[in-house]
Design a protein around this motif. Sequence first.
Motif: not given
Length: 723
Positions: A448-451, A603-612
Motif C-alpha cells: 500500500r502506498e501512503d495515503g 532527489a532525482t529531478e522530477g521524481i520524489g517519494a511516491v515514484v521512488a
Amino acid sequence: MATDTARTTEIDVAALTADEAAKEHARLGEEIAGHDKRYYQDDAPTVSDAEYDALRRRYEAIEDAFPELKGMDSLSEKVGAAPSSKFAKIRHAVPMLSLGNAFAAEEVEEFVARIRRFLGLATDAEVAMTAEPKIDGLSCSLRYEEGRLIVAATRGDGFEGEDVTQNVRTISEVPQHLKAKDVPAVFEVRGEVYMGHTDFAAINERQKEAGKPLFANPRNAAAGSLRQLDPKITASRPLRFFAYAWGEVSEGGLPADTQSGVITAFNRWGLPTNPLTVVCRTAEELLAHYHSIEEQRASLGYDIDGVVYKVDSLALQRRLGFVSRSPRWALAHKFPAQRAITQLERIEIQVGRTGALTPVAKLTPITVGGVVVSNASLHNEDYIKGIGGGGEPIRGGIDIREGDWVTIQRAGDVIPQVVGVELERRPADAKPYEFPTLCPVCHSHAVREDGEVVRRCTGGLICAAQAVERIRHFVSRDAFDIEGLGEKQVQAFYEWGLVKQPADIFTLAARDADPAALTRLKNRDGWGETSARNLFAAIEVRRQVPVNRFLYALGIRHVGETNAKRLLRHYGTIEALREAALNAVPPGEEHPKGNEAWAEMVATEGIGAVVAEAVVDFFAEPNNEAAVDALLKEVTPEPLEVVAASGAVAGKTVVFTGALEKMTRDEAKAMAERLGAKVAGSVSKKTDYVVAGADAGSKLAKARELGVAVLSEDEWLELAGAG
C-alpha cells in the motif's frame, strides 16, 4: 498517515477551511463528472444512486458554505453528461433539467411547506400535486410537428442530446402520428424509455446463448439498446415508453391548465402514461401514495427508484420557476436502498488487471429486491477493518469477519454491498480478518502506498491476473512497439501458453522452430507462414531498445515515459537503477527508511517519494528480479543519447536554486541535461555544482554546509560553454 484528501472527505463541511473546501470541491467535481459520463454516455454506472446522490449533496453543500466556488462551470448548474460523438447532436429548444431529491418524509413535508411560503399561501392551504412512479430508464424527448414524429433525442447534458430518431421509431409504444384534433402544431413529448423485467431476463438469456456480455440491469439494457448505431438492433430489443412531461409547445397549444390534465391528454392522443399517477392535496397524501407504490414495487414488472411529485397547476409552476438545475415545483422522493441480512461465509481476494487486491464477500445466497445475491463488495482493506480512508471509524468501528451475519444493500439495484454487521450474532470463534500482504495469484508482495486504501501486487511481470494487460503495455507503441503483436494477439498467445511474461516474446521464434513444438504458429487460427515470419522479424529488430523505453515497458506504477527518462538520465543503466532501488531498502525492512540511496532517488529531478517507492517496491520483489533478468538475457537496452557527453559538465550532478535572470529554471535544466549533466532536486554529498540565482535559500545553505561548489548563473554558462 491520512492524506489531506482523506481528511476533507470525512470532515463536516462547516469545519472545512477555505483551502480545504476548494480542494474538496474540485475533487468532487472531477469524480461526479466521471460518474455522469459513465451513467449518461456509457450506460455503465460504477456507483449506486445513493452514493452518487451523497456526492452531489456534499458538492452543493460546499458551494452553499463557500459561494465563491460556484462558477459558470459548476456541476450544480449542469445536468447529465455531454452527448456521445457517435450520434448527431440535437439542441433542446427547452432544456431537459433534472429534479431535486428527497430521501425522508421530513424533506417532503418541507418541500410542500416551502412551496406554500414561496407562493404566500397559508400554512394549511391545499396545494394539489401529481405523484407518479419515477421510472429507472433513459430520458427521451419526442418532437411532433403537425402530429407527426419528426425527431427524438436523449437528454445528453440537458441542453444538447443525441439524435436517436431512427431507433425510437422502432419502439412500438411510441406513436408515429398523433391523430387527435387538439394536438398542437409543435409539441415535444418527454418521457422515459425502459425495459420490463420479463423482457430483460429474455434478452440476457439471448446474450448468454450468444456468448455476449450480460446487461447489469434493465436500465443499462434499455440505454444500450436505444443508443445502438444500427436501428435494426434496437428494433430487436423490447423497449417501452412512458410519457410524463413536455418541452417546446407552439403558442397556446397546451391541452389543459394542469399537469394531470396534460397527462390525460397524452393518454387520449395514444401516448402511454403510467396508471399509478394520482393527484394529492397534502403532504400526508403524497407520502401515503409513496408507501403504496413502494409496496407494489416488486410486482410492477419494471424498475422504479422513487416517486415524483409535481405541483398540478401550470400557472403555479410558472410562478415557482426554477432554481439551479431543478424546478422549484417538482421533487423526486427516492426509495431507500433495498437490504437483507445473510451470512458471510468467506472473504475472497480478487486481483484486478492493474494489480489491485479487491475483497469480495462470498455470501449464503439471499434474495434482495427480487434478485439472488451471493457476492457483495467489501471495497478495500480499511473497509473490512471498520475504518475509513482517513483512518476514521465506520459502522461504529465494527470490523467484518468471516462467519458474520451482515446486512446487504443493493443500492440503486446495481452493486450489492456489505453495509452492516449483526454483532450480537457473531460466532464466538470468528477472528479478525488478516488482509493478505502477498498476492493470492502469484505470491508476490502486495503493498500500500501512503495515503492509499488499495493494496497492489508488485509482481506485475509474472502475475497471471495482470499478465495480459502488462504484456499489452510492454509491446505498446511507446514501449517496445512490436509490430504485429496487438491486443488480440497478446490475448491469444497468453491463452495458448506461448507468452506468459515479456521474455517469452523473444524466445517465441526459437520455441516455434523446435521440432518438439506441438503446433507451429503458422498452423494456428488466424496465422500463416508469412504472418508468422513477419512477426518473428518484428520481434528480432526490438532486441535493442532505448533504455528509457525498456524501463517504461516494465509497467512500474507511476513510471511513465517522462519519469522513465528522468530516472535513466540520472542512473544511466537499468542495472544501476536496480542496484539503487535494492540499496534503498535496509536488510529486514519492507520500506525505504531514508538512507543515502533512498535520498538520492527521491532527489532525482522530477521524481520524489511516491515514484521512488514504486520503483523500490518493484525491484525489491524477487519475482520481478527474475523476470527482468530473463528479459535482459534477450534484450540489450541502449543508453540515452547524450549530446556533448565529453563536455565539462557531462556526468556532473547539478542543482539549480533561486531566480535565474538569463533563462527560466526549466530552460536551464533542459540545457544541463542536453550537455550530459544530471539535474537533481536537492543537495547531497553527490552534488557537483549548485547554480544559485537571486534569493537562493536552503539549498544554497546546504551546499555551503557540505562544501559543494556554488556557481553564479554566469559562471555556470561559462562552464557549460554557453557564456
